[in-house]
Write a protein that holds these residues in place. Structure first.
Motif, PDB file in Angstrom:
ATOM      1  N   LEU A 161       0.850  -1.186   0.000  1.00 57.25           N
ATOM      2  CA  LEU A 161       0.000   0.000   0.000  1.00 57.25           C
ATOM      3  C   LEU A 161       0.882   1.232   0.000  1.00 57.25           C
ATOM      4  CD1 LEU A 161      -2.484  -1.072   2.826  1.00 57.25           C
ATOM      5  CD2 LEU A 161      -2.761  -1.427   0.363  1.00 57.25           C
ATOM      6  N   TYR A 162       0.376   2.321  -0.612  1.00 57.95           N
ATOM      7  CA  TYR A 162       1.085   3.590  -0.466  1.00 57.95           C
ATOM      8  C   TYR A 162       0.348   4.415   0.579  1.00 57.95           C
ATOM      9  CZ  TYR A 162       3.805   7.720  -1.104  1.00 57.95           C
ATOM     10  OH  TYR A 162       4.649   8.774  -0.852  1.00 57.95           O
ATOM     11  N   CYS A 163       1.131   4.942   1.536  1.00 59.33           N
ATOM     12  CA  CYS A 163       0.538   5.613   2.693  1.00 59.33           C
ATOM     13  C   CYS A 163       1.036   7.052   2.798  1.00 59.33           C
ATOM     14  CB  CYS A 163       0.923   4.877   3.977  1.00 59.33           C
ATOM     15  SG  CYS A 163       0.546   3.106   3.974  1.00 59.33           S
ATOM     16  N   ARG A 164       0.109   7.958   3.015  1.00 55.53           N
ATOM     17  CA  ARG A 164       0.462   9.316   3.427  1.00 55.53           C
ATOM     18  C   ARG A 164       0.305   9.363   4.952  1.00 55.53           C
ATOM     19  NH1 ARG A 164      -0.116  14.614  -0.074  1.00 55.53           N
ATOM     20  NH2 ARG A 164       0.406  13.853  -2.145  1.00 55.53           N
ATOM     21  N   LEU A 174      -3.715   5.092  -0.127  1.00 56.88           N
ATOM     22  CA  LEU A 174      -4.002   5.435  -1.519  1.00 56.88           C
ATOM     23  C   LEU A 174      -4.948   4.398  -2.126  1.00 56.88           C
ATOM     24  CD1 LEU A 174      -3.335   7.235  -4.020  1.00 56.88           C
ATOM     25  CD2 LEU A 174      -1.483   5.620  -4.526  1.00 56.88           C
ATOM     26  N   LEU A 175      -6.098   4.871  -2.611  1.00 55.50           N
ATOM     27  CA  LEU A 175      -7.071   4.014  -3.281  1.00 55.50           C
ATOM     28  C   LEU A 175      -7.011   4.139  -4.795  1.00 55.50           C
ATOM     29  CD1 LEU A 175     -10.436   4.342  -1.303  1.00 55.50           C
ATOM     30  CD2 LEU A 175      -8.929   2.354  -1.402  1.00 55.50           C
ATOM     31  N   LEU A 176      -6.680   5.335  -5.275  1.00 51.79           N
ATOM     32  CA  LEU A 176      -6.779   5.602  -6.708  1.00 51.79           C
ATOM     33  C   LEU A 176      -5.776   6.663  -7.119  1.00 51.79           C
ATOM     34  CD1 LEU A 176      -8.501   5.363  -9.420  1.00 51.79           C
ATOM     35  CD2 LEU A 176      -9.772   7.344  -8.554  1.00 51.79           C
ATOM     36  N   ALA A 177      -5.067   6.415  -8.214  1.00 47.99           N
ATOM     37  CA  ALA A 177      -4.239   7.427  -8.862  1.00 47.99           C
ATOM     38  C   ALA A 177      -4.589   7.391 -10.343  1.00 47.99           C
ATOM     39  CB  ALA A 177      -2.752   7.161  -8.645  1.00 47.99           C
ATOM     40  N   SER A 178      -5.169   8.477 -10.836  1.00 47.81           N
ATOM     41  CA  SER A 178      -5.673   8.547 -12.203  1.00 47.81           C
ATOM     42  C   SER A 178      -4.904   9.598 -12.991  1.00 47.81           C
ATOM     43  CB  SER A 178      -7.167   8.879 -12.188  1.00 47.81           C
ATOM     44  OG  SER A 178      -7.676   9.073 -13.484  1.00 47.81           O
ATOM     45  N   HIS A 179      -4.562   9.281 -14.245  1.00 48.82           N
ATOM     46  CA  HIS A 179      -3.807  10.197 -15.100  1.00 48.82           C
ATOM     47  C   HIS A 179      -4.511  10.352 -16.442  1.00 48.82           C
ATOM     48  CE1 HIS A 179      -0.983   8.552 -12.160  1.00 48.82           C
ATOM     49  NE2 HIS A 179      -0.340   9.692 -12.261  1.00 48.82           N
ATOM     50  N   GLU A 229     -12.900   9.452   6.363  1.00 41.06           N
ATOM     51  CA  GLU A 229     -12.388  10.584   5.583  1.00 41.06           C
ATOM     52  C   GLU A 229     -11.871  10.133   4.222  1.00 41.06           C
ATOM     53  OE1 GLU A 229     -10.868  13.246   9.408  1.00 41.06           O
ATOM     54  OE2 GLU A 229      -9.436  12.015   8.292  1.00 41.06           O
ATOM     55  N   VAL A 230     -12.109  10.988   3.241  1.00 41.06           N
ATOM     56  CA  VAL A 230     -11.611  10.790   1.885  1.00 41.06           C
ATOM     57  C   VAL A 230     -10.859  12.052   1.474  1.00 41.06           C
ATOM     58  CG1 VAL A 230     -12.250  10.411  -0.531  1.00 41.06           C
ATOM     59  CG2 VAL A 230     -13.545   9.269   1.295  1.00 41.06           C
ATOM     60  N   PHE A 231      -9.656  11.880   0.978  1.00 36.25           N
ATOM     61  CA  PHE A 231      -8.864  13.012   0.499  1.00 36.25           C
ATOM     62  C   PHE A 231      -8.751  12.936  -1.013  1.00 36.25           C
ATOM     63  CE2 PHE A 231      -7.451  12.167   4.811  1.00 36.25           C
ATOM     64  CZ  PHE A 231      -7.415  13.431   5.380  1.00 36.25           C
ATOM     65  N   MET A 232      -9.138  14.024  -1.683  1.00 35.52           N
ATOM     66  CA  MET A 232      -8.980  14.124  -3.128  1.00 35.52           C
ATOM     67  C   MET A 232      -7.915  15.170  -3.403  1.00 35.52           C
ATOM     68  SD  MET A 232     -12.783  13.559  -4.672  1.00 35.52           S
ATOM     69  CE  MET A 232     -12.015  13.141  -6.233  1.00 35.52           C
ATOM     70  N   ILE A 233      -6.927  14.799  -4.219  1.00 38.63           N
ATOM     71  CA  ILE A 233      -5.796  15.676  -4.520  1.00 38.63           C
ATOM     72  C   ILE A 233      -5.658  15.784  -6.026  1.00 38.63           C
ATOM     73  CG2 ILE A 233      -3.336  16.087  -4.157  1.00 38.63           C
ATOM     74  CD1 ILE A 233      -3.498  14.054  -1.824  1.00 38.63           C
ATOM     75  N   VAL A 330      -5.679  12.035  -7.443  1.00 38.71           N
ATOM     76  CA  VAL A 330      -5.531  10.859  -6.580  1.00 38.71           C
ATOM     77  C   VAL A 330      -6.554  10.921  -5.451  1.00 38.71           C
ATOM     78  CG1 VAL A 330      -3.080  10.644  -7.130  1.00 38.71           C
ATOM     79  CG2 VAL A 330      -3.772  11.921  -5.098  1.00 38.71           C
ATOM     80  N   LEU A 331      -6.850   9.757  -4.911  1.00 40.56           N
ATOM     81  CA  LEU A 331      -7.851   9.648  -3.852  1.00 40.56           C
ATOM     82  C   LEU A 331      -7.321   8.732  -2.750  1.00 40.56           C
ATOM     83  CD1 LEU A 331     -11.648   9.130  -4.425  1.00 40.56           C
ATOM     84  CD2 LEU A 331     -10.446   7.637  -2.840  1.00 40.56           C
ATOM     85  N   TYR A 332      -7.419   9.208  -1.515  1.00 46.90           N
ATOM     86  CA  TYR A 332      -7.003   8.458  -0.332  1.00 46.90           C
ATOM     87  C   TYR A 332      -8.195   8.232   0.583  1.00 46.90           C
ATOM     88  CZ  TYR A 332      -1.964   9.150  -1.160  1.00 46.90           C
ATOM     89  OH  TYR A 332      -0.681   9.137  -1.682  1.00 46.90           O
ATOM     90  N   ILE A 333      -8.118   7.167   1.369  1.00 48.28           N
ATOM     91  CA  ILE A 333      -9.124   6.905   2.383  1.00 48.28           C
ATOM     92  C   ILE A 333      -8.432   6.792   3.746  1.00 48.28           C
ATOM     93  CG2 ILE A 333      -8.983   4.401   2.003  1.00 48.28           C
ATOM     94  CD1 ILE A 333     -11.939   4.213   2.767  1.00 48.28           C
TER      95      ILE A 333
END
Length: 335
Positions: A161-164, A174-179, A229-233, A330-333
């Motif tokens: 997993l990638y973690c912030r 990290l749930l999603l990284a879209s390009h 919580e959901v973080f959208m970046i 990107v989207l984190y949970i």
């Protein structure tokens, strides 16, 4: 080859064949309170020599070794995230190893046989009875851990997993990284929007197309409480600055639904509130329409305006926040 050589050396020296174990990518040492011995080994030295010293000391359960200096430090516990002083990416010089069949609860492991507490199993490289292991689990044990890849355990399988870890993210996964351009040569589609790993190694990163959205509800449900919580970046692109928005949602809301849930419905809140959120923001949801290029969006509309908050598409620029072109979203949970 290195593991075989270490096993042979230790077996020859001490009549045993118990290799010292490591965890890929976990560099650093343990808290100084656990140190029971330290020495600088004469060159040429390797982790095998330090492993030998650990075997000689009946109190030793783990050790760290610096190949550049020969520093060998022994510890009286295997240790886990709570004790790990992990080195960040780019500064990984100190190797960490531990003894097999010596790990208590919340300590590192490589297999179930390493865990000595009844009921524990090796899940996400730690001994635990919990069925799900995420970034938050590591952060709760040690809030000083760096942003990095960590091992997790989801739906009966080990995952990287990638973690912030730092700042407001506090152990978000990290749930999603879209390009806007496929990073692996494979376009987004309805078949992979819920699960997409890099075909070479599957390692998670914000820099590549990546999705483990199919585990969103599992991660959400691994904790109790009324909200998550959901973080959208949206990363900087064409003069548009990086934008971060936190959505605090009722735990009953799903990130992989197809229903449109508007901000005005009161089931989630946002911080900060961006332009046009009041009338145009919905909780992230999937588009189940083969005629559309959008696969995942946050727009409060089923009309032609659907494009205006596209987070994942089959091709073309992403648009997030409202109608702002982006190359990466990107989207984190944080459950």
């Amino acid at each position: 080859m290195k593991l075989f050589v270490c096993v042979w050396i230790i077996g020859y020296m001490f009549g045993v064949a118990r290799a010292c174990l490591d965890i890929p990518e976990y560099y650093g040492g343990l808290d100084s309170s656990l140190v029971i011995g330290a020495s600088t080994l004469a060159s040429p030295a390797s982790s095998c020599n330090c492993c030998g010293l650990c075997h000689q000391d009946t109190a030793c359960r783990s050790f760290s070794f610096r190949p550049d200096t020969g520093e060998c430090t022994l510890y009286n516990r295997v240790g886990g995230y709570g004790e790990l002083q992990r080195q960040p990416a780019g500064s990984q010089v100190t190797q960490f190893f531990f003894m097999p069949s010596s790990s208590g609860s919340d300590e590192f492991c490589r297999s179930d046989s390493d865990c000595v507490t009844p009921g524990d199993a090796c899940r996400g490289r730690i001994c635990t009875s919990d069925p799900t292991v995420t970034c938050r689990r590591a952060w709760e044990r040690n809030g000083a851990l760096p942003d990095h890849r960590y091992f997790g355990y989801l739906d009966g399988q080990e995952h990287r997993l990638y973690c912030r870890m730092q700042g407001q993210y506090s152990g978000a996964t990290l749930l999603l990284a879209s390009h806007n351009v496929p990073t692996d040569g494979v376009a987004w589609s309805a078949d992979n929007v819920l699960y997409k790993l890099h075909p070479r190694d599957g390692y998670p990163s914000e820099a590549i197309d990546y999705s483990i959205l199919r585990y969103a509800d599992l991660i959400r449900d691994s904790m109790s409480g009324s909200t998550y919580e959901v973080f959208m970046i949206a990363h900087e692109y064409q003069g548009e600055p990086t934008v971060v928005q936190k959505l605090t949602a009722s735990r009953s809301l799903t990130l992989i639904g197809t229903e449109l849930v508007p901000l005005s419905g009161g089931q989630f809140q946002v911080n900060p509130t961006l332009a046009y959120d009041d009338g145009w923001l919905a909780f992230p949801y999937l588009i189940n329409d083969p005629a559309r290029s959008e696969l995942y969006t946050t727009i409060n509309s089923r009309t032609s305006y659907l494009t205006w908050r596209s987070v994942v598409t089959t091709g073309g620029d992403l648009l997030w926040p409202l109608n702002r072109p982006r190359a990466t979203v990107v989207l984190y949970i944080r459950e």
